[in-house]
Design an enzyme around this catalytic site. Structure first.
Site, short mmCIF file in Angstrom:
data_model
loop_
_atom_site.label_atom_id
_atom_site.label_comp_id
_atom_site.label_asym_id
_atom_site.label_seq_id
_atom_site.Cartn_x
_atom_site.Cartn_y
_atom_site.Cartn_z
CE LYS A 35 -4.00 -0.54 2.38
NZ LYS A 35 -4.90 -0.54 3.53
CG LEU A 152 -13.84 10.21 4.40
CD1 LEU A 152 -14.07 9.01 3.52
CD2 LEU A 152 -12.38 10.59 4.34
CE LYS A 207 -18.52 7.88 10.30
NZ LYS A 207 -18.24 8.41 9.02
CG LEU A 253 -36.53 7.92 3.09
CD1 LEU A 253 -37.81 8.72 3.03
CD2 LEU A 253 -36.71 6.73 4.02
CB CYS A 263 -18.45 3.00 7.72
SG CYS A 263 -16.76 3.59 7.45
CE LYS A 325 -20.96 5.57 -1.57
NZ LYS A 325 -20.64 6.67 -0.62
NE ARG A 332 -13.45 -1.63 3.98
CZ ARG A 332 -12.88 -0.60 4.59
NH1 ARG A 332 -12.16 -0.80 5.67
NH2 ARG A 332 -13.02 0.62 4.12
N1 LIG Z 1 -13.70 4.30 4.83
C1 LIG Z 1 -14.47 5.32 5.14
O1 LIG Z 1 -15.26 5.81 4.32
C2 LIG Z 1 -14.42 5.95 6.52
C3 LIG Z 1 -15.08 7.16 6.73
C4 LIG Z 1 -15.04 7.72 8.01
C5 LIG Z 1 -14.41 7.05 9.05
N2 LIG Z 1 -13.82 5.86 8.81
C6 LIG Z 1 -13.14 5.19 9.93
O2 LIG Z 1 -11.76 5.35 9.72
C7 LIG Z 1 -11.04 4.24 10.23
C8 LIG Z 1 -10.19 3.67 9.11
O3 LIG Z 1 -11.04 3.18 8.12
P1 LIG Z 1 -10.52 2.79 6.66
O4 LIG Z 1 -11.71 2.50 5.85
O5 LIG Z 1 -9.54 3.81 6.19
O6 LIG Z 1 -9.74 1.43 7.02
P2 LIG Z 1 -8.61 0.70 6.18
O7 LIG Z 1 -8.59 -0.70 6.67
O8 LIG Z 1 -8.79 0.99 4.73
O9 LIG Z 1 -7.25 1.42 6.62
C9 LIG Z 1 -6.62 1.29 7.85
C10 LIG Z 1 -5.11 1.38 7.61
O10 LIG Z 1 -4.41 1.45 8.87
C11 LIG Z 1 -3.19 0.74 8.71
N3 LIG Z 1 -2.64 0.40 10.04
C12 LIG Z 1 -2.99 -0.59 10.88
N4 LIG Z 1 -2.24 -0.56 12.00
C13 LIG Z 1 -1.40 0.48 11.87
C14 LIG Z 1 -0.39 1.05 12.71
N5 LIG Z 1 -0.10 0.55 13.90
N6 LIG Z 1 0.28 2.13 12.25
C15 LIG Z 1 -0.02 2.67 11.05
N7 LIG Z 1 -0.96 2.18 10.22
C16 LIG Z 1 -1.64 1.09 10.62
C17 LIG Z 1 -3.58 -0.47 7.89
O11 LIG Z 1 -2.46 -1.10 7.29
C18 LIG Z 1 -4.54 0.16 6.88
O12 LIG Z 1 -3.88 0.60 5.72
C19 LIG Z 1 -12.09 3.30 10.78
O13 LIG Z 1 -12.27 3.54 12.14
C20 LIG Z 1 -13.34 3.69 10.01
O14 LIG Z 1 -14.52 3.36 10.72
C21 LIG Z 1 -13.77 5.30 7.57
#
Ligand SMILES: NC(=O)c1ccc[n+]([C@@H]2O[C@H](COP(=O)([O-])OP(=O)(O)OC[C@H]3O[C@@H](n4cnc5c(N)ncnc54)[C@H](O)[C@@H]3O)[C@@H](O)[C@H]2O)c1
Length: 433
Positions: A35, A152, A207, A253, A263, A325, A332
């Site tokens: 990544k 977001l 959230k 709706l 999420c 979506k 996921r």
């Molecule tokens: N995806 C969304 O649309 C969205 C929107 C708002 C909030 N969130 C929240 O944001 C958070 C992340 O979601 P996401 O969708 O980006 O998840 P994701 O799984 O895509 O990304 C998480 C990233 O964190 C990295 N990671 C894990 N442990 C780590 C560490 N110790 N140090 C550094 N990096 C590390 C992973 O390798 C991964 O790349 C979650 O809590 C989610 O609920 C997500």
């Protein structure tokens, strides 16, 4: 400002690029080599409209750097944004917060008393207090930790980050508040974005509460769809009629195969689990029903498919869309993918198309036949299921599609019934008796 963004998934990569675009000096920390290396080359490891170009732009400007772990550079950063995942624990409704603790562990040696740690991940209420205690133990001083939930939406992630409808900052520390206000100043100056300062538990709950509300709205209309299907009512018209009441509103709706993604499902389950731990499980008991209504819609499509095909064994089914979506390749907990897998499990020959998720599907879903070319998916299909409302599927000309059997289950209620029926198709919609 010099900042670090820890965890570069959907949230972190978007936040890092958005902050770099605002002119901040960003260090992105990501332990996943594939990544991180892809990001460093200017190649987004997932699909998100507009973010790919913005990534290349900020790399060219020299505003962003990618590291496997912290080094001296992180010491100079004033703000550290924690964006790691909080997935659902296997076999439990609870959110897994272990990545937050490991991120904090890696960060601790870089911190001084003036460093501000800002959580953006979605967490169970009370997590920040545990993280603060953990961090204080590691650093030997009282850390400045704030929570700044992220709203977001995948598909419009960069726009949402650069022009959010609100910024919530949970902190009781004036210095932390000022630093966070400063980092977002280019946004708040340009758009007059409201900033809400709250205590930390409120900011953690915001959230989960927002996502629970949205999930409830979707399941509400899907519950009405269940009634409509046995009573002859039309859920699309029903939604139009109730949505005109501005207290209800039209958004979220549209009935169909329900919500998914990384999420909503895990956030409602996480809230159920946390409320139970706090002894107030009954307060969100309804969310269990919200979850069940949502999952029943997936089973409903499988049931409709089985009814249409009699026995799906060996029959070719075309599934249009796999992502949870449109404008995203996120698979996921995707309803479309889950239906496809369920039918493959019943030994149907499931061919699947998605404009952006082809590679992931062909690599990770051996029971499905993923094809890049939609006509290969449709050819000789005995049943077509629209699972994700990509605009290219909405624009399909039903008269030009070559299939064995002109039967379509419109899982998203987006196709024009008249046009499809005129072209000789049997169109099965959800939520219509
Ligand atoms: N995806 C969304 O649309 C969205 C929107 C708002 C909030 N969130 C929240 O944001 C958070 C992340 O979601 P996401 O969708 O980006 O998840 P994701 O799984 O895509 O990304 C998480 C990233 O964190 C990295 N990671 C894990 N442990 C780590 C560490 N110790 N140090 C550094 N990096 C590390 C992973 O390798 C991964 O790349 C979650 O809590 C989610 O609920 C997500």
């Amino acid at each position: 400002m010099k900042i670090t963004v820890i965890g570069l998934g959907y949230l972190g990569a978007t936040h890092a690029v958005a902050m770099a675009k605002l002119g901040h000096e960003v260090i992105g920390i990501e332990p996943d080599d594939a990544k991180r290396e892809s990001l460093a080359k200017g190649e987004l490891p997932f699909y998100e409209p507009g973010l790919d170009k913005a990534l290349v732009e900020v790399i060219k400007q020299g505003n962003i750097d990618f590291k496997r772990s912290h080094d001296e550079g992180s010491k100079a950063a004033e703000l550290h944004f924690i964006c790691v995942g909080t997935p659902q624990k296997i076999g439990s409704n609870e959110a897994d917060t272990k990545y937050l603790f490991s991120a904090i562990e890696g960060l601790a040696p870089q911190l001084s008393e003036d460093s501000v740690v800002v959580g953006k991940s979605t967490v169970p209420v009370g997590t920040a207090a545990d993280l603060t205690a953990y961090l204080a133990n590691l650093t030997g001083f009282e850390p400045k930790l704030a929570w700044n939930p992220e709203f977001l939406r995948e598909g419009t992630a960069l726009e949402d980050s650069l022009n959010p409808d609100r910024i919530v900052i949970g902190t009781e520390d004036d210095f932390a508040e000022q630093k966070i206000r400063e980092v977002y100043k280019p946004i708040t100056d340009q758009y007059n974005t409201p900033i809400l300062i709250t205590d930390i538990p409120t900011s953690e709950l915001v959230k989960a509460a927002a996502n629970s509300f949205l999930a409830t709205k979707i399941s509400f209309i899907n519950a009405m769809a269940e009634i409509a299907e046995v009573s002859g009512a039309d859920t699309v018209k029903l939604a139009e009629a109730i949505g005109m009441d501005e207290r209800i509103g039209k958004q979220f709706l549209r009935n169909g195969i329900g919500f998914g993604g990384g999420c909503l499902p895990k956030d409602i389950r996480g809230l159920i689990a946390r409320a139970e731990q706090l002894g107030v499980g009954q307060a969100v008991g309804f969310l269990t029903e919200v979850d069940e209504i949502n999952l029943r819609r997936r089973s409903r499509v499988t049931e409709l498919a089985v009814n249409e095909l009699d026995d799906p064994k060996g029959k070719k089914i075309a599934v249009l869309g796999a992502a949870f979506k449109p404008d995203s390749d996120d698979l996921r907990d995707s309803p479309a993918l889950s239906i496809a897998l369920e039918l493959a499990n019943k030994e149907a020959q499931v061919f699947i198309h998605d404009p952006e998720a082809y590679e992931q599907l062909s690599k990770n879903q051996p029971t499905l036949h993923a094809r890049e070319d939609i006509s290969e998916v449709l050819k000789d299909a005995e049943l077509v299921i629209l699972g994700t409302e990509w605009k290219q599927y909405k624009a399909l000309d039903p008269a030009k599609l070559s299939v064995k059997n002109k039967t379509m289950i419109d899982g998203r209620n987006v196709l024009n019934r008249e046009a499809w029926e005129k072209a000789g198709w049997k169109l099965i919609s959800l939520g219509r008796g």
